[in-house]
Design an enzyme around this catalytic site. Structure first.
Site, PDB file in Angstrom:
ATOM      1  N   LYS B 184       0.960  -1.360   0.067  1.00 10.06           N
ATOM      2  CA  LYS B 184      -0.021  -0.036   0.121  1.00 10.06           C
ATOM      3  C   LYS B 184       0.892   1.315   0.033  1.00 10.06           C
ATOM      4  O   LYS B 184       1.713   1.317   0.986  1.00 10.06           O
ATOM      5  CB  LYS B 184      -0.953   0.118   1.222  1.00 10.06           C
ATOM      6  CG  LYS B 184      -2.019   0.750   1.463  1.00 10.06           C
ATOM      7  CD  LYS B 184      -2.155   2.162   0.882  1.00 10.06           C
ATOM      8  CE  LYS B 184      -2.756   3.140   1.847  1.00 10.06           C
ATOM      9  NZ  LYS B 184      -1.741   4.329   1.886  1.00 10.06           N
ATOM     10  N   GLY B 241       5.204   3.281  11.247  1.00  9.92           N
ATOM     11  CA  GLY B 241       4.664   4.433  11.313  1.00  9.92           C
ATOM     12  C   GLY B 241       4.140   4.905  12.815  1.00  9.92           C
ATOM     13  O   GLY B 241       4.837   4.687  13.641  1.00  9.92           O
ATOM     14  N   SER B 242       3.088   5.564  12.640  1.00 10.05           N
ATOM     15  CA  SER B 242       2.498   6.010  14.123  1.00 10.05           C
ATOM     16  C   SER B 242       2.062   4.956  15.055  1.00 10.05           C
ATOM     17  O   SER B 242       1.705   3.907  14.465  1.00 10.05           O
ATOM     18  CB  SER B 242       1.495   7.205  13.945  1.00 10.05           C
ATOM     19  OG  SER B 242       0.190   6.496  13.580  1.00 10.05           O
ATOM     20  N   GLY B 245      -1.754   4.557  13.889  1.00  6.71           N
ATOM     21  CA  GLY B 245      -1.884   3.924  12.554  1.00  6.71           C
ATOM     22  C   GLY B 245      -1.459   2.279  13.015  1.00  6.71           C
ATOM     23  O   GLY B 245      -2.350   1.354  12.547  1.00  6.71           O
ATOM     24  N   GLY B 246      -0.573   1.825  13.586  1.00  4.50           N
ATOM     25  CA  GLY B 246       0.151   0.705  13.914  1.00  4.50           C
ATOM     26  C   GLY B 246      -0.947  -0.091  14.687  1.00  4.50           C
ATOM     27  O   GLY B 246      -1.478  -1.201  14.514  1.00  4.50           O
ATOM     28  N   GLU B 265       6.145  -1.285  13.755  1.00  7.71           N
ATOM     29  CA  GLU B 265       7.067  -0.408  14.422  1.00  7.71           C
ATOM     30  C   GLU B 265       6.551   0.878  14.510  1.00  7.71           C
ATOM     31  O   GLU B 265       6.013   1.658  13.766  1.00  7.71           O
ATOM     32  CB  GLU B 265       8.465  -0.288  13.461  1.00  7.71           C
ATOM     33  CG  GLU B 265       9.591   0.246  14.448  1.00  7.71           C
ATOM     34  CD  GLU B 265      10.645   1.261  13.477  1.00  7.71           C
ATOM     35  OE1 GLU B 265      11.000   0.464  12.462  1.00  7.71           O
ATOM     36  OE2 GLU B 265      10.862   2.234  13.865  1.00  7.71           O
ATOM     37  N   CYS B 302      12.832   7.226  13.725  1.00  9.30           N
ATOM     38  CA  CYS B 302      12.359   6.508  14.832  1.00  9.30           C
ATOM     39  C   CYS B 302      13.153   6.314  16.003  1.00  9.30           C
ATOM     40  O   CYS B 302      12.739   5.929  17.009  1.00  9.30           O
ATOM     41  CB  CYS B 302      11.816   4.973  14.274  1.00  9.30           C
ATOM     42  SG  CYS B 302      12.928   4.414  13.223  1.00  9.30           S
ATOM     43  N   GLU B 394       6.218  10.270  22.923  1.00 10.17           N
ATOM     44  CA  GLU B 394       7.012  10.901  21.663  1.00 10.17           C
ATOM     45  C   GLU B 394       6.382  11.896  21.156  1.00 10.17           C
ATOM     46  O   GLU B 394       5.239  12.025  20.931  1.00 10.17           O
ATOM     47  CB  GLU B 394       7.330   9.562  20.704  1.00 10.17           C
ATOM     48  CG  GLU B 394       8.096   9.975  19.359  1.00 10.17           C
ATOM     49  CD  GLU B 394       7.956   9.117  18.452  1.00 10.17           C
ATOM     50  OE1 GLU B 394       7.229   7.998  18.448  1.00 10.17           O
ATOM     51  OE2 GLU B 394       8.751   9.173  17.373  1.00 10.17           O
TER      52      GLU B 394
END
Lengths: 530, 530
Positions: B184, B241-242, B245-246, B265, B302, B394
């Site tokens: 994607k 990603g965030s 989202g994860g 991650e 990250c 974060e």
């Protein structure tokens, strides 16, 4: 050795709660006198606090010392003597010979982990040395190895009171890896669990392990197990049992603020696919072998073959006759609990009642005692099997469905409806393997262990055994609960960057004091680094 | 090479839908002309059907051929030339030098997987030969190796348009292992994704891979990603990603009828803990190093160090001055997207507004262009940090909070509030490591990579790199997304029992035709079996 009936919170006995339960004797449909105290939520808290504290200390105990602990467990289990086997026989209905074999397997499993620890290469050590002059940026020194994760919750299974229980396939590798273990004792064999817990506690004390390295709690309901899985200090769960139980724990663990892994082995129908030439040339013998596999241990194995696929072919009638006659000759056997026995007949009868299903044979000889399971087999056409998903599910016990397909094309369609399995067996001559590649591919994709010309019962404890399979056979097909690699469930890799040699774990030191295999700058080696 | 803007469904281009979007240029706050077609649900279905079909074929292609495919991808990526870098520069705002380096890293990653395949031992082959005369039961021949799992869904990240994107850390190992990949594409750099997809498709065709081994779909919303993760043919998900989202993907994947793994991650504050003697002896230099690490790449890594713990000690003022002056001197940098930039300032200002938080420095020099991030640092006392969980999270971008603790006791308490991290750094002299074992233990327990006297930015691509950490840094701390072991996310072990030599995969044949390391009857060996 005396059964205490209290919760083992590290080295202390605890019985704060009022709720108790007793051991059920399935063969006699009666109860034994001892009371087992269900743990309270406060006891769960105490247990987990102690386990968390023990982790910091236990994780740093050298592997060789942890090996001594595992060996001490085997010694203490054997020291209990026949009392342990007799109690197991009462609580599970499993015959003494089987229990003797299972105890030996349990000892063997623990011993294999002790050997793994003493050899040491299992930590998958990897070393990349620094390149301080590399441009544009220097390369740092980085080293990696597997480290323990923290307290592991273990749910004993009903069907293996030793090998998949208190000192079984989850406890052994979790302790070996450096994690404290908290067992939720299975309510179907609390006495065996109690005696085994005492052996582990003795072994831990004798080898100087920290208080809290092992605990065991009782509950004949779900409260204690739920509290253990939800506790923030818990870092992984080992479970062997039903799909329903496994998925309940799985969901609970995923919904935590910090999700944790549930290594659940949940069941399998272990299909056997028989190609025409094999059937024709092995009709009688295969009927016998199959009947033995279906009825073994009252069918109470996760590798019991619940579905057998054949085609309308030359050998079918001879095979079916042989299979039928062998099943008729088998004798009933005591099931593990009244609930399991009741459920077996319910699901079996439900299968018998499905459209186009015909009863082929039910074992005729009954043993003495209660909760007797009769081995039962039935047949169904390939088309009816394909049309009816109810027939694709496991019936826990000595039941197996013979799916008679028109041809190998229909057989391929039928097996395409199967979900993930611990095992798939293909019975075929070599030329048939080549000629039916689509069937081979399909079975390969859904199986954890792919057997050629053998039945699935009998799980060899060896490094090459993968006992796990695509969902729903297990929650995570990546992991096995049998063999050395089962330790991988309870570890994680950790990198150490820029640490001087003296501060590194022995496994990662330049001199390789443990003499283990390591990947050094991309080359496998047992050598020291100069 | 021309940007097509259509979905890559295997070897076919597809643009069934009406919805399109364009590339955003963050430095100019404007859009590029090409239209990218959001995939329809029907296109998702077509993609997954093709991937499922491709899997059966691709899984059987020998490892050496898959290695050729990976090398062909590197060649085709390089063949695109500077057009790729220039497009990436426009779409991400990242400087050309950084993009050149990232492209080199991506080529290096793919090459390392090709080498891994050619060497071959990564399949962890294990062989236990039969003991037909063993009593009471014969031991069967069992062999085991890692096998692919099926179609893998890859979500490209925003911050690494090459290394963590279409041909990045998920695609490389998933293809290497024998799985079809469906990407994607990240909506923040669709043009780079398009060009990279063309390179992969060309490489696949050139090396004779099956149609469907690689697909890529567009969407600037969530519909396509959701449909891919929920599709029954999908077997694993790679995501960088965030946290939001994860975790959305993680929940979706766990709620499927067949749960699948999401290797997400998700972010990390990468704490740096500075012990007193180290600070005193390295005050000026550490201030410089830290400022460089915090501001590197607009803090969009990250492994950006978001929290730094120090004590009120001799070197503190000199260090804080050095750190402050270095940050003041840094120049602003373009962030990846307008949304990321807006969110950076929002979270930074939110941190600034917290009780007891003082601004220490904000970079004063602004570069030209829109969406500029100024490096920003602040201080807070240990007690206020402990009391305020908002400060533990974060802030994505060049922000870092300096936590000034009264002493190392308070420091230990402060770090006890931290969750799992990709990295933890300890800045300490050797005697301080020994003297502060509780701090060392805590950092070890929460970190995937534990660094001594180094900053976390800079992720070396090598076997010993573990890029993953306890939750919430990654969804599963067992797995890395960087280095050879990242392939373990996309495989499962499979046992073969009773198969004749001729029917076994080459990796498991007696003659060891690939010459790989194997565990043969519990001994590591490269030898053939006699």
């Amino acid at each position: 050795m005396e059964i205490k009936g209290k919760n083992y919170i590290g080295y202390s006995l605890s019985s704060q709660g009022d709720r108790t339960f007793q051991s059920y004797v399935p063969a006699k449909d009666s109860f034994l006198p001892e009371n087992f105290h269900t743990a309270t939520i406060e006891e769960v808290e105490n247990t987990m606090a102690l386990a968390k504290k023990a982790f910091s200390e236990y994780a740093k105990i050298p592997a060789a010392k942890r090996a001594d602990f595992l060996i001490a467990i085997t010694e203490e289990i054997l020291a209990i003597g026949d009392v342990l086997l007799e109690r197991a026989n009462l609580e599970t209905g499993l015959p003494m010979a089987r229990l003797q074999g299972e105890r030996a397997r349990t000892i063997n499993q623990l011993t294999q982990f002790a050997e793994l620890l003493r050899e040491g290469s299992w930590v998958d050590a990897s070393i990349d040395t620094a390149l301080p002059d590399r441009t544009p940026v220097p390369k740092p020194d980085i080293r990696k190895m597997l480290v323990p994760i923290g307290p592991v919750i273990v749910f004993g299974s009903s069907n293996f009171p030793f090998a998949y229980s208190v000192a079984g396939v989850d406890t052994g590798p979790a302790l070996a890896a450096g994690n404290p273990v908290i067992v939720k004792a299975h309510a179907a064999h609390p006495g065996v669990s109690d005696l085994t817990a005492q052996a582990i506690v003795k072994a831990a004390q004798r080898t100087g392990m920290p208080d809290g390295v092992f605990s065991m709690l009782y509950d004949d309901g779900f409260e204690v197990g739920t509290a253990l899985v939800k506790h923030p200090a818990s870092k992984a769960v080992g479970f062997t049992g039903s799909m329903k139980g496994g998925m309940a724990l799985f969901k609970m663990a995923q919904e935590r603020e910090e999700p944790i892994a549930v290594f659940a082995e949940m069941g399998s129908v272990n299909p056997i696919v028989v190609l025409p030439d094999y059937l024709e040339h092995n009709a009688l013998e295969f009927g016998k072998t199959l009947a033995g596999s279906v009825s073994l241990g009252a069918g109470q194995f996760c590798t019991n073959p619940g579905l057998v696929f054949v085609t309308k072919t030359q050998g079918l009638i001879a095979f079916a006759d042989s299979y039928k006659n062998e099943i008729l000759k088998t004798t009933s056997a005591t099931m593990l609990t009244a609930g399991i026995c009741k459920n077996y007949y319910k699901l079996r009868d439900h299968a018998f009642e499905q459209e186009d299903v015909s009863r082929l044979a039910v074992s005729e000889q009954m043993s003495e005692g209660e909760n007797q399971a009769q081995a039962s087999i039935a047949t169904v056409s390939g088309q009816s099997f394909i049309a009816n998903p109810k027939l694709h599910e496991e019936v826990f016990g000595p039941f197996s469905l013979l799916v008679i397909c028109e041809d190998t094309g229909e057989m391929l369609e039928a097996i395409s409806h199967l979900k993930g399995q611990l095992t798939c067996s293909l019975m075929a001559e070599e030329h048939e393997v080549h000629a039916h590649q689509a069937i081979v591919d399909k079975l390969a994709q859904i199986s954890g262990r792919f057997i050629l010309n053998g039945v699935p019962t009998g799980v060899e404890v060896c490094p090459s055994m993968h006992h796990g399979g695509p969902f729903p056979a297990t929650a995570d097909a990546k992991f096995t609960s049998v063999g050395r690699h089962s330790i991988l469930r309870f570890v994680r890799p950790q990198s150490f960057q820029g640490w001087p040699d003296a501060l590194l774990p022995d496994e990662l030191k330049n001199s390789n004091p443990l003499g283990i295999f390591r990947l050094v700058n991309n080359q496998f080696s047992q050598e020291a680094i100069k």
